[in-house]
Design a protein around this motif. Structure first.
Motif, PDB file in Angstrom:
ATOM      1  N   LYS A  93      -1.521   4.602 -20.384  1.00  0.00           N
ATOM      2  CA  LYS A  93      -2.452   5.648 -19.949  1.00  0.00           C
ATOM      3  C   LYS A  93      -1.977   6.399 -18.705  1.00  0.00           C
ATOM      4  O   LYS A  93      -2.634   7.330 -18.253  1.00  0.00           O
ATOM      5  CB  LYS A  93      -3.825   5.025 -19.689  1.00  0.00           C
ATOM      6  N   GLY A  94      -0.854   5.992 -18.153  1.00  0.00           N
ATOM      7  CA  GLY A  94      -0.328   6.671 -16.968  1.00  0.00           C
ATOM      8  C   GLY A  94      -1.234   6.559 -15.760  1.00  0.00           C
ATOM      9  O   GLY A  94      -1.332   7.501 -14.959  1.00  0.00           O
ATOM     10  N   GLN A  95      -1.862   5.408 -15.606  1.00  0.00           N
ATOM     11  CA  GLN A  95      -2.882   5.268 -14.568  1.00  0.00           C
ATOM     12  C   GLN A  95      -2.331   5.368 -13.151  1.00  0.00           C
ATOM     13  O   GLN A  95      -3.069   5.702 -12.226  1.00  0.00           O
ATOM     14  CB  GLN A  95      -3.609   3.934 -14.743  1.00  0.00           C
ATOM     15  N   ALA A 112       5.720   4.485 -11.905  1.00  0.00           N
ATOM     16  CA  ALA A 112       4.315   4.147 -12.175  1.00  0.00           C
ATOM     17  C   ALA A 112       4.223   2.880 -13.021  1.00  0.00           C
ATOM     18  O   ALA A 112       3.393   1.996 -12.761  1.00  0.00           O
ATOM     19  CB  ALA A 112       3.624   5.307 -12.885  1.00  0.00           C
ATOM     20  N   ALA A 113       5.071   2.774 -14.023  1.00  0.00           N
ATOM     21  CA  ALA A 113       5.091   1.569 -14.865  1.00  0.00           C
ATOM     22  C   ALA A 113       5.481   0.345 -14.050  1.00  0.00           C
ATOM     23  O   ALA A 113       4.896  -0.737 -14.208  1.00  0.00           O
ATOM     24  CB  ALA A 113       6.073   1.767 -16.021  1.00  0.00           C
ATOM     25  N   SER A 155      -0.237   8.177  -7.994  1.00  0.00           N
ATOM     26  CA  SER A 155       0.082   7.374  -6.808  1.00  0.00           C
ATOM     27  C   SER A 155       1.581   7.104  -6.743  1.00  0.00           C
ATOM     28  O   SER A 155       2.170   7.093  -5.654  1.00  0.00           O
ATOM     29  CB  SER A 155      -0.699   6.056  -6.823  1.00  0.00           C
ATOM     30  N   ALA A 156       2.209   6.925  -7.899  1.00  0.00           N
ATOM     31  CA  ALA A 156       3.652   6.697  -7.919  1.00  0.00           C
ATOM     32  C   ALA A 156       4.401   7.904  -7.368  1.00  0.00           C
ATOM     33  O   ALA A 156       5.402   7.755  -6.650  1.00  0.00           O
ATOM     34  CB  ALA A 156       4.111   6.387  -9.338  1.00  0.00           C
ATOM     35  N   ARG A 157       3.944   9.093  -7.702  1.00  0.00           N
ATOM     36  CA  ARG A 157       4.595  10.309  -7.191  1.00  0.00           C
ATOM     37  C   ARG A 157       4.494  10.355  -5.661  1.00  0.00           C
ATOM     38  O   ARG A 157       5.468  10.665  -4.965  1.00  0.00           O
ATOM     39  CB  ARG A 157       3.951  11.543  -7.819  1.00  0.00           C
ATOM     40  N   SER A 214       0.816  -1.215   0.000  1.00  0.00           N
ATOM     41  CA  SER A 214       0.000   0.000   0.000  1.00  0.00           C
ATOM     42  C   SER A 214       0.848   1.262   0.000  1.00  0.00           C
ATOM     43  O   SER A 214       0.393   2.322  -0.444  1.00  0.00           O
ATOM     44  CB  SER A 214      -0.937   0.003   1.215  1.00  0.00           C
ATOM     45  N   ASP A 215       2.098   1.168   0.485  1.00  0.00           N
ATOM     46  CA  ASP A 215       2.979   2.339   0.498  1.00  0.00           C
ATOM     47  C   ASP A 215       3.794   2.465  -0.783  1.00  0.00           C
ATOM     48  O   ASP A 215       4.643   3.341  -0.901  1.00  0.00           O
ATOM     49  CB  ASP A 215       3.905   2.301   1.706  1.00  0.00           C
TER      50      ASP A 215
END
Length: 234
Positions: free
Chosen positions: A183-185, A125-126, A189-191, A54-55
């Motif tokens: 799509k950079g979904q 993110a990927a 959250s990655a940031r 989750s983190d």
């Protein structure tokens, strides 16, 4: 020239010489390292899982792995690329054997050094898209390519989302994972996860945020030694 001045200049020269010697020894140490388990490749065992916490931490290993270490890396970091090149195959071997699991804490410290100014974040993110699929060998293949053969250079061009998606496809990720990347979904959250990882890195490294950093429990590992993976894995 007074004796006091002569002594001061002599002391300064001695300090400079010591610093130079230390730097030379460190450079020679880093450049004398050999690729470990060359030819083994990424993780092979289908019993190895990739788990997205989750983190944002990505855990690669078997569920009953004997030990878990933390690896802080930035997708654009040359030193991280060297770490993966030199020790990635040995790490994969230890993971397959169940002796080791790695908790990857990916940071985006070098975003500003990329051509797009957000490459590290998009690569994280990927990575999250691929890790969420859960297949350990697939994630390992993607991570290896991301940090070695396909790692961009600082202050140069970088990989688009489409190129990152193609990399995931070549690693064996299915269509839904590829679309997640294209799509950079997971960019937002990655940031957030990267910021949390930087905070954790500063805490683990005594206030510094340098990559790569490997931590075994509460102890920072010296990754400039040839045997560190074997020693950590036992």
């Amino acid at each position: 020239m007074s004796n006091r001045t002569s002594y001061a200049l002599g002391g300064l020269a001695l300090v400079v010489i010591v610093v130079i010697v230390v730097l030379v020894v460190r450079w020679n140490s880093e450049h004398s390292l050999k690729v470990r388990d060359d030819g083994y490749g990424p993780v092979r065992d289908p019993g190895v899982h990739a788990l997205l916490d989750s983190d944002g931490a990505i855990v690669l290993g078997k569920l009953d792995a004997a030990k878990t270490i933390d690896a802080y890396e930035d997708p654009l970091c040359p030193g991280c690329g060297s770490l993966e090149h030199l020790f990635g195959q040995e790490i994969a071997h230890k993971i397959d054997e169940g002796k080791l699991a790695v908790r990857y804490r990916l940071v985006n410290i070098l975003d500003a050094e990329s051509g797009s100014k957000d490459y590290s974040t998009r690569a994280i993110a990927a990575s999250e898209c691929v890790a969420d699929y859960g297949d350990g060998p697939v994630y390992s293949r993607f991570h290896t390519r991301l940090f070695t053969t396909d790692q961009p250079e600082e202050d140069g061009g970088d990989l688009s989302n489409d190129q990152l998606s193609a990399l995931a496809k070549e690693a064996g990720a299915p269509e839904e994972v590829q679309q997640c990347i294209t799509k950079g979904q997971r960019v937002d959250s990655a940031r957030n996860h990267a910021e949390a990882a930087v905070t954790a890195l500063q805490s683990a490294a005594g206030g510094q945020a340098a990559t790569p950093t490997v931590v075994d429990g509460t102890k920072q590992v010296d990754t400039n030694t040839q045997e560190w993976v074997a020693e950590v894995a036992g």
